[in-house]
Design a protein around this motif. Structure first.
Motif, PDB file in Angstrom:
ATOM      1  N   ASP A 224       0.834  -1.203   0.000  1.00 34.46           N
ATOM      2  CA  ASP A 224       0.000   0.000   0.000  1.00 34.46           C
ATOM      3  C   ASP A 224       0.866   1.249   0.000  1.00 34.46           C
ATOM      4  O   ASP A 224       0.647   2.184   0.765  1.00 34.46           O
ATOM      5  N   TYR A 225       1.848   1.258  -0.905  1.00 35.62           N
ATOM      6  CA  TYR A 225       2.888   2.290  -0.913  1.00 35.62           C
ATOM      7  C   TYR A 225       2.391   3.516  -1.685  1.00 35.62           C
ATOM      8  O   TYR A 225       2.797   3.768  -2.818  1.00 35.62           O
ATOM      9  N   HIS A 226       1.498   4.287  -1.045  1.00 36.27           N
ATOM     10  CA  HIS A 226       0.958   5.453  -1.738  1.00 36.27           C
ATOM     11  C   HIS A 226       1.153   6.725  -0.929  1.00 36.27           C
ATOM     12  O   HIS A 226       1.642   6.696   0.201  1.00 36.27           O
ATOM     13  N   ARG A 227       0.723   7.816  -1.509  1.00 36.24           N
ATOM     14  CA  ARG A 227       1.068   9.157  -1.014  1.00 36.24           C
ATOM     15  C   ARG A 227       0.557   9.449   0.379  1.00 36.24           C
ATOM     16  O   ARG A 227       1.107  10.301   1.071  1.00 36.24           O
ATOM     17  N   GLU A 228      -0.500   8.749   0.857  1.00 39.54           N
ATOM     18  CA  GLU A 228      -1.010   8.992   2.203  1.00 39.54           C
ATOM     19  C   GLU A 228      -0.321   8.125   3.254  1.00 39.54           C
ATOM     20  O   GLU A 228      -0.578   8.276   4.453  1.00 39.54           O
ATOM     21  N   ASN A 229       0.535   7.217   2.812  1.00 39.42           N
ATOM     22  CA  ASN A 229       1.311   6.391   3.746  1.00 39.42           C
ATOM     23  C   ASN A 229       2.783   6.772   3.750  1.00 39.42           C
ATOM     24  O   ASN A 229       3.615   6.072   4.341  1.00 39.42           O
ATOM     25  N   LEU A 230       3.103   7.876   3.097  1.00 38.55           N
ATOM     26  CA  LEU A 230       4.465   8.391   3.024  1.00 38.55           C
ATOM     27  C   LEU A 230       4.434   9.842   3.509  1.00 38.55           C
ATOM     28  O   LEU A 230       3.616  10.640   3.037  1.00 38.55           O
ATOM     29  N   TYR A 231       5.323  10.167   4.442  1.00 31.60           N
ATOM     30  CA  TYR A 231       5.326  11.498   5.036  1.00 31.60           C
ATOM     31  C   TYR A 231       6.683  12.153   4.847  1.00 31.60           C
ATOM     32  O   TYR A 231       7.717  11.489   4.850  1.00 31.60           O
ATOM     33  N   ILE A 232       6.651  13.465   4.692  1.00 32.70           N
ATOM     34  CA  ILE A 232       7.870  14.243   4.502  1.00 32.70           C
ATOM     35  C   ILE A 232       8.128  15.077   5.749  1.00 32.70           C
ATOM     36  O   ILE A 232       7.256  15.817   6.215  1.00 32.70           O
ATOM     37  N   GLN A 233       9.340  14.947   6.275  1.00 34.50           N
ATOM     38  CA  GLN A 233       9.752  15.722   7.443  1.00 34.50           C
ATOM     39  C   GLN A 233      10.833  16.717   7.034  1.00 34.50           C
ATOM     40  O   GLN A 233      11.383  16.626   5.930  1.00 34.50           O
ATOM     41  N   PRO A 234      11.146  17.685   7.896  1.00 34.03           N
ATOM     42  CA  PRO A 234      12.184  18.671   7.563  1.00 34.03           C
ATOM     43  C   PRO A 234      13.469  17.996   7.101  1.00 34.03           C
ATOM     44  O   PRO A 234      13.855  16.938   7.610  1.00 34.03           O
ATOM     45  N   GLY A 235      14.111  18.648   6.115  1.00 35.01           N
ATOM     46  CA  GLY A 235      15.310  18.074   5.526  1.00 35.01           C
ATOM     47  C   GLY A 235      15.001  17.048   4.460  1.00 35.01           C
ATOM     48  O   GLY A 235      15.867  16.271   4.053  1.00 35.01           O
ATOM     49  N   LEU A 236      13.746  17.063   3.982  1.00 33.04           N
ATOM     50  CA  LEU A 236      13.285  16.112   2.965  1.00 33.04           C
ATOM     51  C   LEU A 236      13.537  14.661   3.382  1.00 33.04           C
ATOM     52  O   LEU A 236      14.016  13.841   2.607  1.00 33.04           O
ATOM     53  N   ARG A 237      13.204  14.378   4.637  1.00 28.44           N
ATOM     54  CA  ARG A 237      13.301  13.010   5.125  1.00 28.44           C
ATOM     55  C   ARG A 237      11.958  12.320   4.945  1.00 28.44           C
ATOM     56  O   ARG A 237      10.927  12.822   5.411  1.00 28.44           O
ATOM     57  N   LEU A 238      11.971  11.189   4.270  1.00 25.41           N
ATOM     58  CA  LEU A 238      10.751  10.427   4.033  1.00 25.41           C
ATOM     59  C   LEU A 238      10.518   9.439   5.164  1.00 25.41           C
ATOM     60  O   LEU A 238      11.463   8.814   5.656  1.00 25.41           O
ATOM     61  N   ARG A 239       9.276   9.289   5.605  1.00 24.78           N
ATOM     62  CA  ARG A 239       8.904   8.303   6.609  1.00 24.78           C
ATOM     63  C   ARG A 239       7.784   7.423   6.040  1.00 24.78           C
ATOM     64  O   ARG A 239       6.920   7.905   5.309  1.00 24.78           O
ATOM     65  N   ILE A 240       7.781   6.158   6.432  1.00 22.05           N
ATOM     66  CA  ILE A 240       6.851   5.163   5.879  1.00 22.05           C
ATOM     67  C   ILE A 240       5.959   4.627   6.992  1.00 22.05           C
ATOM     68  O   ILE A 240       6.456   4.207   8.043  1.00 22.05           O
ATOM     69  N   ILE A 241       4.640   4.615   6.748  1.00 19.57           N
ATOM     70  CA  ILE A 241       3.708   4.044   7.719  1.00 19.57           C
ATOM     71  C   ILE A 241       2.832   2.988   7.037  1.00 19.57           C
ATOM     72  O   ILE A 241       2.976   2.728   5.841  1.00 19.57           O
TER      73      ILE A 241
END
Length: 354
Positions: free
Chosen positions: A220-237
């Motif tokens: 389920d690797y879509h845009r609502e399960n991927l988050y962007i944090q400062p420094g363009l760090r990607l997080r996966i939920i």
């Protein structure tokens, strides 16, 4: 004490164990996903003298819900025996071991179906793309880079201890997922059409997808399960439904689901797919030849779009509103893929093409 209060009380105790000087300021319910799970954001007062385990300003309280396995695993009997622990916890352990940027797990009580996890923020990948000056290609490249970690390192290191190793996205599952399209989706996009006329071609899509190699897949690797944090760090939920699937399935979801086509043009799509294939080559990972990879991607996009048309129409009929708006975009993706494969699917083309 009502059910929510039970979870709130557990969270207060878990926070006291983790950060003895912390104080819960308030707990607010969050809009959940489409499962039976529930989520709350817990605001914490910081410690007066923070040490190496300083209190975060927020954490997420999770009610895992009654079911450890999604319905398709249970209906199709895809897992030989029940999992020994909640899949989220099992997969979190595995994903941390390969360096994936998943939220920290602060505390868990599987018997109570409760977890306290890191808050990765509120800026989803899709919202980040919509911000002024954002570069969609750069942001989605971040997602493709992390996807390479899942597909390459994840596949190389997975073993029987990871629940995903035992669940395969096979032809039976691909075909089963067309059920809602046949029952309600087809009538929504092609009134008067008969499911029996396209059934052989839907079965052919599933059979062809069944022949591609499998990799460790988020599913389920879509845009609502991927988050962007400062420094363009990607997080996966939302990785608890991971399984072994054709690599193109995650790419199809990432680049085409819902209304993603509003920001991912065909040119950007091609760039991301080329970036992904180049990443496989850099890592010395096995990969399909160019023609087979393109075919696998087109089939995955087509299967996913038809599946989601049926699913979103079912949601609307069951009173879960707000999903029918995505059907025109999914139909456009369907038609885009069929235009590239007309000789293979004449009945689908006759039924769904304008």
């Amino acid at each position: 004490m009502d059910d929510g209060a039970v979870f709130h009380a557990w969270a207060t105790q878990a926070i006291a164990r983790r950060w003895p000087d912390a104080r819960v300021e308030h707990i607010a319910a969050l809009r959940g996903d489409l499962s039976t799970r529930r989520f709350w954001r817990v605001a914490l007062a910081p410690q007066q003298n923070p040490g190496p385990t300083a209190t975060p300003r927020t954490a997420i309280l999770v009610d895992l819900g009654p079911d450890d396995l999604p319905r398709y695993v249970r209906v199709l009997n895809l897992l030989p025996s029940p999992p020994a622990e909640p899949p989220w916890i099992n997969l979190h352990r595995f994903l941390e071991s390969i360096g994936s940027p998943v939220p920290a797990l602060y505390d868990a009580d599987p018997a109570r179906r409760a977890m306290l996890v890191e808050d990765v923020g509120e800026l989803s990948l899709f919202e980040a793309v919509r911000q002024p000056g954002a570069d969609a290609a750069d942001l989605f490249r971040l997602a493709a880079e992390e996807l390479l970690r899942l597909h390459v390192e994840g596949t190389a290191r997975i073993d029987h201890r990871c629940v995903a190793s035992q669940i395969v996205y096979n032809g039976r599952l691909f075909e089963w997922e067309f059920k809602e399209f046949n029952e309600v989706g087809l009538a929504a996009v092609a009134p008067g059409a008969h499911a029996s006329s396209i059934a052989p071609e839907l079965a052919a899509i599933a059979a062809r997808l069944d022949r591609f190699p499998r990799v460790f897949s988020h599913r389920d690797y879509h845009r609502e399960n991927l988050y962007i944090q400062p420094g363009l760090r990607l997080r996966i939920i939302d990785f608890q439904d991971a399984l072994m699937a054709p690599a193109a399935q995650d790419l199809a979801v990432l680049l085409t689901t819902r209304d993603t086509g509003e920001v991912i043009t065909p040119a950007i799509e091609r760039r991301i797919l080329d970036f992904y294939c180049a990443g496989l080559a850099r890592r010395g990972a096995p990969q399909l030849d160019a023609a087979e990879f393109t075919t696998s991607y087109r089939l995955c996009v087509l299967q996913h779009a038809l599946k989601m048309i049926g699913r979103f129409e079912r949601f609307e009929l069951n009173g879960k509103t707000g999903y029918r708006q995505f059907i025109p975009n999914l139909l456009a993706q369907t038609r885009r893929m069929l235009a590239e494969m007309r000789p293979d699917f004449p009945k689908l083309c006759a039924t769904l093409m304008p």
